[in-house]
Design a protein around this motif. Structure first.
Motif, PDB file in Angstrom:
ATOM      1  N   ASN A 277       0.804  -1.217   0.000  1.00 39.10           N
ATOM      2  CA  ASN A 277       0.000   0.000   0.000  1.00 39.10           C
ATOM      3  C   ASN A 277       0.846   1.280   0.000  1.00 39.10           C
ATOM      4  O   ASN A 277       1.834   1.373   0.748  1.00 39.10           O
ATOM      5  CB  ASN A 277      -0.913  -0.001   1.226  1.00 39.10           C
ATOM      6  CG  ASN A 277      -1.888  -1.166   1.190  1.00 39.10           C
ATOM      7  OD1 ASN A 277      -2.834  -1.159   0.429  1.00 39.10           O
ATOM      8  ND2 ASN A 277      -1.632  -2.183   2.017  1.00 39.10           N
ATOM      9  N   ASP A 325      -1.317  -6.628   3.184  1.00 37.58           N
ATOM     10  CA  ASP A 325      -2.496  -6.859   4.026  1.00 37.58           C
ATOM     11  C   ASP A 325      -2.557  -8.322   4.454  1.00 37.58           C
ATOM     12  O   ASP A 325      -2.262  -9.231   3.664  1.00 37.58           O
ATOM     13  CB  ASP A 325      -3.775  -6.518   3.264  1.00 37.58           C
ATOM     14  CG  ASP A 325      -3.905  -5.032   2.964  1.00 37.58           C
ATOM     15  OD1 ASP A 325      -3.235  -4.236   3.646  1.00 37.58           O
ATOM     16  OD2 ASP A 325      -4.679  -4.682   2.051  1.00 37.58           O
ATOM     17  N   ASP A 388      -5.367  -4.768   7.921  1.00 36.98           N
ATOM     18  CA  ASP A 388      -4.826  -3.902   6.876  1.00 36.98           C
ATOM     19  C   ASP A 388      -3.372  -3.564   7.171  1.00 36.98           C
ATOM     20  O   ASP A 388      -2.950  -3.450   8.332  1.00 36.98           O
ATOM     21  CB  ASP A 388      -5.638  -2.604   6.795  1.00 36.98           C
ATOM     22  CG  ASP A 388      -7.053  -2.847   6.317  1.00 36.98           C
ATOM     23  OD1 ASP A 388      -7.236  -3.667   5.398  1.00 36.98           O
ATOM     24  OD2 ASP A 388      -7.979  -2.231   6.874  1.00 36.98           O
ATOM     25  N   GLU A 390      -1.923  -0.792   6.849  1.00 36.52           N
ATOM     26  CA  GLU A 390      -1.839   0.485   7.551  1.00 36.52           C
ATOM     27  C   GLU A 390      -1.952   0.330   9.071  1.00 36.52           C
ATOM     28  O   GLU A 390      -1.453   1.154   9.841  1.00 36.52           O
ATOM     29  CB  GLU A 390      -2.943   1.428   7.068  1.00 36.52           C
ATOM     30  CG  GLU A 390      -2.825   1.826   5.599  1.00 36.52           C
ATOM     31  CD  GLU A 390      -3.514   0.875   4.653  1.00 36.52           C
ATOM     32  OE1 GLU A 390      -3.860   1.295   3.543  1.00 36.52           O
ATOM     33  OE2 GLU A 390      -3.718  -0.314   5.026  1.00 36.52           O
TER      34      GLU A 390
END
Length: 406
Positions: A277, A325, A388, A390
């Protein structure tokens, strides 16, 4: 042999049912013996049996005949070679289904011989071929030696180092449009999807992704990959990379850039981290600026540019570590990236258990295997939660800080 007498006894339409029963036995490879029956027989069909065996059959119910009795009658009179030969004489040869199947299988094995040889020389395709070799889809599609030869030529040329699709088709099968669609393209795309661990594509966007997994693009400028922190050299690409690194800015490389050559001399002996990402790359630049360690962002599944770049780095001895992820889609991507030569980065079952306690979300998608840590897929399915990338950004930045150049 008395042809006229045989035809009078067994050759007419009212004896056709009996001949069919005999042919069915021959075709199945069974003994021509035992009783055969006909429900709701007509008077004419009963009369044939009476004339043939010299005795009246029952006048009601099914009509039953022992094949040994018919054989014996024929051998004593009209046809000494017996019932089987008589039926063949009257209606022609009977293909034995087992013999037909054996001949068809022998022809199939011979047709696939070049593909079997290809897999021995290119083990990259072994798992796909083990699954596809005798599948109904392959038997429906692979029909000619020409198609097999073309398929072998294309598969032997993959994975590619950034070749455009039309160029690959022209080089391998002498037709720049041969891989745009049709049986050949379908077989190649199916094979690539299997190797990449993704479903067979059903639209143009999915096909583009599958081709990209093997380093093939529809063109060499629209396929891109995002990088940061790459040291340069005195080549034009190297000077550009160095200027962006010193500015603490990311760089978008097209497939043309990658094929022309990305300098690797400053990366040998170092680690290039790869993320799924863009938020990870952005956070690294915010945190480390010009000291950002070499980082590649795939922004999802690898593009052709990304696949070729990672394969090139791995081939030149650069160590790659990948994170993405922790859900089914992300783990599928991870499998593709690790197949290009990367190591897993915080993708173990222990990493998942730690992360999901703090930031899990409902899991989406279909299960995929995680061969780098078999227990990971088992645990993800059991827990039913995804994580995720993040959500573990702080941990990733902490890892990257050990490789920062400042």
């Amino acid at each position: 042999m008395n042809d006229a007498r045989l035809r009078a006894l067994l050759g007419g339409p009212d004896a056709a049912w009996l001949r069919r029963r005999v042919r069915d036995r021959i075709a199945a490879g069974k003994p021509v013996a035992g009783a055969v029956a006909l429900r709701d027989a007509s008077p004419a069909e009963r009369e044939v049996v009476e004339r043939l065996l010299g005795r009246p059959p029952r006048t009601s119910g099914s009509l039953s005949v022992r094949l040994e009795d018919v054989d014996a009658v024929l051998r004593r009179g009209a046809w000494p070679s017996g019932l089987v030969d008589a039926v063949v004489h009257l209606d022609g040869p009977v293909p034995v289904r087992a013999d037909q199947a054996a001949a068809a299988q022998a022809a199939w094995v011979a047709l696939l011989g070049p593909l079997d040889d290809l897999v021995l020389a290119h083990p990259w395709w072994a798992d796909w071929w083990a699954t596809a070799r005798n599948s109904p889809a392959a038997r429906r599609t692979v029909r000619s030696e020409e198609l097999v030869a073309d398929l072998c030529a294309v598969l032997a040329a993959l994975p590619s180092s950034g070749e455009a699709l039309g160029t690959l088709a022209q080089r391998t099968v002498r037709d720049p449009h041969a891989l745009d669609g049709g049986a050949l393209a379908g077989l190649v795309v199916s094979a690539l999807a299997h190797v990449a661990g993704v479903p067979v594509p059903v639209n143009a966007a999915e096909r583009r992704v599958v081709w990209a997994s093997a380093g093939v693009a529809l063109d060499d400028v629209s396929s891109t990959v995002l990088v940061a922190g790459f040291p340069g050299d005195e080549s034009p690409t190297g000077r550009a990379l160095e200027s962006w690194r010193l500015a603490g800015l990311p760089t978008v490389l097209t497939l043309r850039h990658v094929v022309a050559g990305v300098p690797t001399s400053g990366l040998v002996g170092r680690v290039v981290h790869v993320c799924e990402n863009p938020v990870v790359l952005r956070a690294a630049l915010d945190e480390f600026g010009p000291a950002t360690p070499p980082l590649v962002c795939l922004a999802g599944r690898p593009s052709a540019a990304g696949s070729v770049l990672l394969r090139s780095l791995a081939d030149n001895g650069v160590r790659l570590r990948y994170h993405g992820d922790l859900d089914w889609g992300g783990l599928s991507i991870a499998g593709s990236v690790l197949a290009l030569g990367a190591e897993a980065w915080r993708l173990s079952v222990a990493d998942y258990r730690d992360a999901v306690r703090h930031s899990g979300r409902p899991l989406r998608g279909n299960p995929v295997p995680t061969p780098w840590d078999v227990e990971l897929a088992v645990e993800v399915e059991r827990v039913g939660m995804g994580v995720d990338e993040e959500a573990v950004l702080a941990e990733l930045l902490a890892d990257l800080s050990r490789f920062a150049t400042g």
